[in-house]
Design an enzyme around this catalytic site. Structure first.
Site, short mmCIF file in Angstrom:
data_model
loop_
_atom_site.label_atom_id
_atom_site.label_comp_id
_atom_site.label_asym_id
_atom_site.label_seq_id
_atom_site.Cartn_x
_atom_site.Cartn_y
_atom_site.Cartn_z
N GLY A 1 -2.95 -30.05 104.52
CA GLY A 1 -2.35 -31.23 103.66
C GLY A 1 -3.36 -31.70 102.64
O GLY A 1 -4.54 -31.40 102.72
N LEU B 1 -4.53 -34.81 102.17
CA LEU B 1 -5.62 -35.79 102.86
C LEU B 1 -6.57 -34.67 103.61
O LEU B 1 -7.61 -34.87 103.68
CB LEU B 1 -4.76 -36.56 103.69
CG LEU B 1 -5.89 -37.70 104.16
CD1 LEU B 1 -6.87 -38.19 103.18
CD2 LEU B 1 -5.08 -38.74 105.10
N TYR C 1 5.06 -34.99 108.87
CA TYR C 1 6.63 -34.36 108.13
C TYR C 1 6.66 -35.69 106.94
O TYR C 1 6.79 -36.50 107.17
CB TYR C 1 7.52 -34.43 109.01
CG TYR C 1 8.81 -33.86 108.43
CD1 TYR C 1 9.26 -32.35 108.16
CD2 TYR C 1 9.85 -34.86 107.58
CE1 TYR C 1 10.49 -31.92 107.46
CE2 TYR C 1 10.90 -34.28 106.97
CZ TYR C 1 11.10 -32.88 106.96
OH TYR C 1 12.16 -32.53 106.15
N THR C 2 6.07 -35.15 105.80
CA THR C 2 6.13 -36.32 104.52
C THR C 2 7.23 -36.09 103.56
O THR C 2 7.16 -36.60 102.58
CB THR C 2 4.67 -36.17 103.97
OG1 THR C 2 4.68 -34.68 103.52
CG2 THR C 2 3.45 -36.35 104.85
N TYR D 1 11.97 -41.76 107.49
CA TYR D 1 10.64 -41.30 107.58
C TYR D 1 9.78 -42.63 108.03
O TYR D 1 8.88 -42.34 108.76
CB TYR D 1 10.20 -40.81 106.02
CG TYR D 1 8.79 -40.94 105.78
CD1 TYR D 1 7.79 -39.78 106.45
CD2 TYR D 1 7.75 -41.75 105.19
CE1 TYR D 1 6.36 -39.90 106.05
CE2 TYR D 1 6.54 -41.58 105.04
CZ TYR D 1 5.69 -40.67 105.54
OH TYR D 1 4.36 -40.66 105.32
N TRP E 1 0.96 -44.54 98.72
CA TRP E 1 0.91 -43.78 97.36
C TRP E 1 -0.45 -42.85 97.19
O TRP E 1 -1.12 -42.88 96.06
CB TRP E 1 0.70 -45.11 96.20
CG TRP E 1 1.83 -45.84 95.94
CD1 TRP E 1 2.60 -45.73 97.38
CD2 TRP E 1 2.66 -46.46 94.98
NE1 TRP E 1 3.84 -46.84 96.54
CE2 TRP E 1 3.69 -46.94 95.26
CE3 TRP E 1 2.10 -46.55 93.87
CZ2 TRP E 1 4.61 -47.86 94.40
CZ3 TRP E 1 2.85 -47.30 92.67
CH2 TRP E 1 4.05 -47.94 93.05
N1 LIG Z 1 1.75 -38.72 100.60
C1 LIG Z 1 1.66 -40.12 100.69
O1 LIG Z 1 1.92 -40.59 99.44
C2 LIG Z 1 1.42 -40.84 102.04
C3 LIG Z 1 1.48 -42.56 101.67
C4 LIG Z 1 1.06 -42.98 102.89
C5 LIG Z 1 0.85 -42.37 104.03
N2 LIG Z 1 0.82 -41.22 104.17
C6 LIG Z 1 0.39 -40.31 105.24
O2 LIG Z 1 -0.87 -39.92 105.16
C7 LIG Z 1 -1.14 -38.51 105.99
C8 LIG Z 1 -1.59 -37.42 104.95
O3 LIG Z 1 -0.35 -37.10 104.24
P1 LIG Z 1 -0.65 -36.08 103.09
O4 LIG Z 1 -0.08 -36.76 101.72
O5 LIG Z 1 -1.79 -35.37 103.26
O6 LIG Z 1 0.91 -35.01 103.50
P2 LIG Z 1 0.93 -33.54 103.16
O7 LIG Z 1 -0.08 -33.11 101.97
O8 LIG Z 1 2.36 -33.15 103.30
O9 LIG Z 1 0.23 -32.86 104.75
C9 LIG Z 1 0.83 -32.94 105.92
C10 LIG Z 1 0.19 -31.74 106.69
O10 LIG Z 1 0.89 -31.62 107.88
C11 LIG Z 1 1.26 -30.46 108.22
N3 LIG Z 1 2.24 -30.33 109.46
C12 LIG Z 1 3.35 -30.83 109.26
N4 LIG Z 1 3.94 -30.46 110.69
C13 LIG Z 1 3.13 -30.23 111.41
C14 LIG Z 1 2.69 -29.76 112.65
N5 LIG Z 1 4.01 -30.05 113.56
N6 LIG Z 1 1.69 -29.50 113.19
C15 LIG Z 1 0.76 -29.55 112.48
N7 LIG Z 1 0.60 -29.65 111.01
C16 LIG Z 1 1.78 -30.08 110.50
C17 LIG Z 1 1.79 -30.08 106.97
O11 LIG Z 1 2.04 -28.54 107.25
P3 LIG Z 1 3.19 -27.88 106.41
O12 LIG Z 1 3.26 -28.10 104.96
O13 LIG Z 1 2.83 -26.24 106.62
O14 LIG Z 1 4.45 -28.26 107.10
C18 LIG Z 1 0.81 -30.34 105.91
O15 LIG Z 1 -0.06 -29.45 105.75
C19 LIG Z 1 0.33 -38.61 106.81
O16 LIG Z 1 0.18 -39.12 107.77
C20 LIG Z 1 1.30 -39.42 105.94
O17 LIG Z 1 2.33 -39.82 106.60
C21 LIG Z 1 0.94 -40.11 103.06
#
Ligand SMILES: NC(=O)c1ccc[n+]([C@@H]2O[C@H](COP(=O)([O-])OP(=O)(O)OC[C@H]3O[C@@H](n4cnc5c(N)ncnc54)[C@H](OP(=O)(O)O)[C@@H]3O)[C@@H](O)[C@H]2O)c1
Length: 298
Positions: free
Chosen positions: A21, A23, A71-72, A134, A159
Site C-alpha cells: 500500500g 503507506l 480495506y480502504t 469504512y 487525508w
Molecule cells: N488513504 C487515506 O487517506 C487514509 C486516511 C486515514 C487513514 N488511513 C489508514 O492508513 C492505513 C494505510 O492506508 P493506505 O492509504 O496506505 O491504503 P492502501 O494504499 O489501500 O494500502 C492498504 C494495503 O492493504 C492491503 N490489504 C488489503 N486487504 C488485505 C489483507 N486481507 N491482508 C493483507 N493486506 C491487505 C492492500 O492490498 P490490495 O490492494 O492488494 O488489496 C493494500 O496494499 C490504513 O489503515 C488506512 O485505513 C488511510
C-alpha cells in the site's frame, strides 16, 4: 534514508503488514538501520488468515507488528460491508489474539472514526461516531485490538497521499493534465498528510517501547479539499509538472454526492503525539512540495 539510530535503543525485529500500500511502501523504504524488517504485501500475507499469522509469528518471533493493511475503498465499502469488516475489524482482532505477548502492535487507523460535527480538532479521547461503513469497520478494528491487547498503540491519521498509486494528489495531477476545469469539495476540512511524514512518525513510535493507547498524527495546518487542490496546482505549475493552468471551482458536498458520507471536519489534534515523540512535523504545504519535487511531469 532518514537516520533513526539515535531514536531506537535496541535492535528490533518488525513485521509490516500492507507493505504494497501507499503507506506500507514508505514504511518499508524508510526502515531504520537497526530494524530487521519483514515486510509483507497482501499476496504474501493475508491478515484475515489466522493460520498464516500464527505461522509467521512462531517463525519470526517479532518484537513489533506494524499493521498498515486495510480495506480502504470508502465508497465501495458501502456495497461490500462484509469485506470492509473482515479486513478492518476482524483481522486486527486476529492479529492481537495471535501475536506473542511480548510483541507490540502498532495499528494505523483513521479520522473517519469521527462524525465530523465537532467544531474543533478531534482529540484521541473524543468518542468515535462513524458516518460510513469504512469508519465503522475501522473503529471496530481499534476496539478489537485494544480488547485483546490493551498495550497496543493505535495511530490515527487523515487525508494520506503519496507521489505514487491512487490518491487525491495523483488523481488531481492526472485530472489537471486531462481536463479543462475541475470542481472540488470545499466544505470538508482536514489535513493533507504525506506518507513520508507518517512513516517517520511510525518509526519514532516503534523506538518508544513503552507507549500504548490512541494517538493522532497528520501534517501541520488544515485545508478543504478545494484548497488542497488549488495548492497542488500552484506548486505543480511552479515545478513544471503541469503544462497549463485550469480553473478549479469550489463546490459543496451536496453538489458532489458520493455513496459514503464523509465527515465535514477531519482535523485531528496531535498535540500529545508531538510532545511524546518530540517531533512537530511540517506544514502540509511543505510536505507537499517535498513530494512533488520527486515527481516527473504529468
Ligand atoms: N488513504 C487515506 O487517506 C487514509 C486516511 C486515514 C487513514 N488511513 C489508514 O492508513 C492505513 C494505510 O492506508 P493506505 O492509504 O496506505 O491504503 P492502501 O494504499 O489501500 O494500502 C492498504 C494495503 O492493504 C492491503 N490489504 C488489503 N486487504 C488485505 C489483507 N486481507 N491482508 C493483507 N493486506 C491487505 C492492500 O492490498 P490490495 O490492494 O492488494 O488489496 C493494500 O496494499 C490504513 O489503515 C488506512 O485505513 C488511510
Amino acid at each position: 534514508m532518514k537516520q533513526f539510530d539515535e531514536l531506537a535503543e535496541k535492535p528490533q525485529r518488525v513485521i509490516l503488514f500492507g507493505a504494497g500500500g501507499q503507506l506500507g511502501q514508505q514504511v518499508s523504504a524508510s526502515r531504520p538501520e537497526n530494524v530487521e524488517l519483514h515486510a509483507y504485501g497482501h499476496a504474501e500475507a493475508d491478515i484475515c488468515d489466522q493460520q498464516q499469522l500464527q505461522n509467521l509469528f512462531e517463525e519470526l518471533q517479532p518484537s513489533c507488528i506494524i499493521n498498515t493493511a486495510a480495506y480502504t475503498q470508502v465508497d465501495a465499502a458501502e456495497q461490500h460491508p462484509e469485506m470492509a469488516f473482515a479486513v478492518n475489524a476482524d483481522a486486527p482482532g486476529l492479529i492481537a489474539a495471535t501475536c506473542p505477548d511480548t510483541c507490540r502492535i502498532i495499528h494505523i487507523s483513521t479520522d473517519f472514526v469521527f462524525d465530523g460535527l465537532k467544531q474543533q480538532a478531534y482529540s484521541p479521547e473524543d468518542e468515535g461516531r462513524p458516518v460510513n461503513v469504512y469508519g465503522l469497520s475501522k473503529l471496530q478494528g481499534e476496539e478489537n485490538i485494544l480488547l485483546r491487547r490493551p498495550d497496543s498503540l493505535i495511530l490515527r491519521t487523515a487525508w494520506l497521499y503519496s507521489g505514487e498509486g491512487k490518491n487525491f494528489l495523483t488523481t488531481m495531477l492526472r485530472l489537471m493534465s486531462e481536463k479543462e476545469s475541475l470542481h472540488v469539495v470545499d466544505d470538508q476540512r482536514g489535513t493533507p498528510t504525506s506518507v513520508n511524514s507518517l512513516a517517520h512518525v511510525i518509526w519514532r513510535f516503534v523506538a518508544k517501547h513503552d507507549l500504548q493507547g490512541i494517538y493522532h498524527w497528520t501534517d501541520q495546518g488544515e485545508a478543504s479539499w478545494f484548497e488542497f487542490a488549488c495548492e497542488i496546482q500552484r506548486q505543480a505549475l511552479a515545478l513544471d509538472l503541469l503544462e497549463k493552468k485550469i480553473p478549479v471551482h469550489p463546490v459543496s458536498t451536496d453538489e458532489y454526492p458520493t455513496p459514503a458520507k464523509r465527515p465535514a471536519n477531519s482535523v485531528l489534534d496531535k498535540e500529545e503525539t508531538c510532545k511524546i515523540i518530540q517531533y512537530k512535523g511540517n506544514a502540509w504545504q511543505d510536505e507537499l512540495k517535498e513530494t512533488l519535487q520527486h515527481l516527473l511531469p504529468y
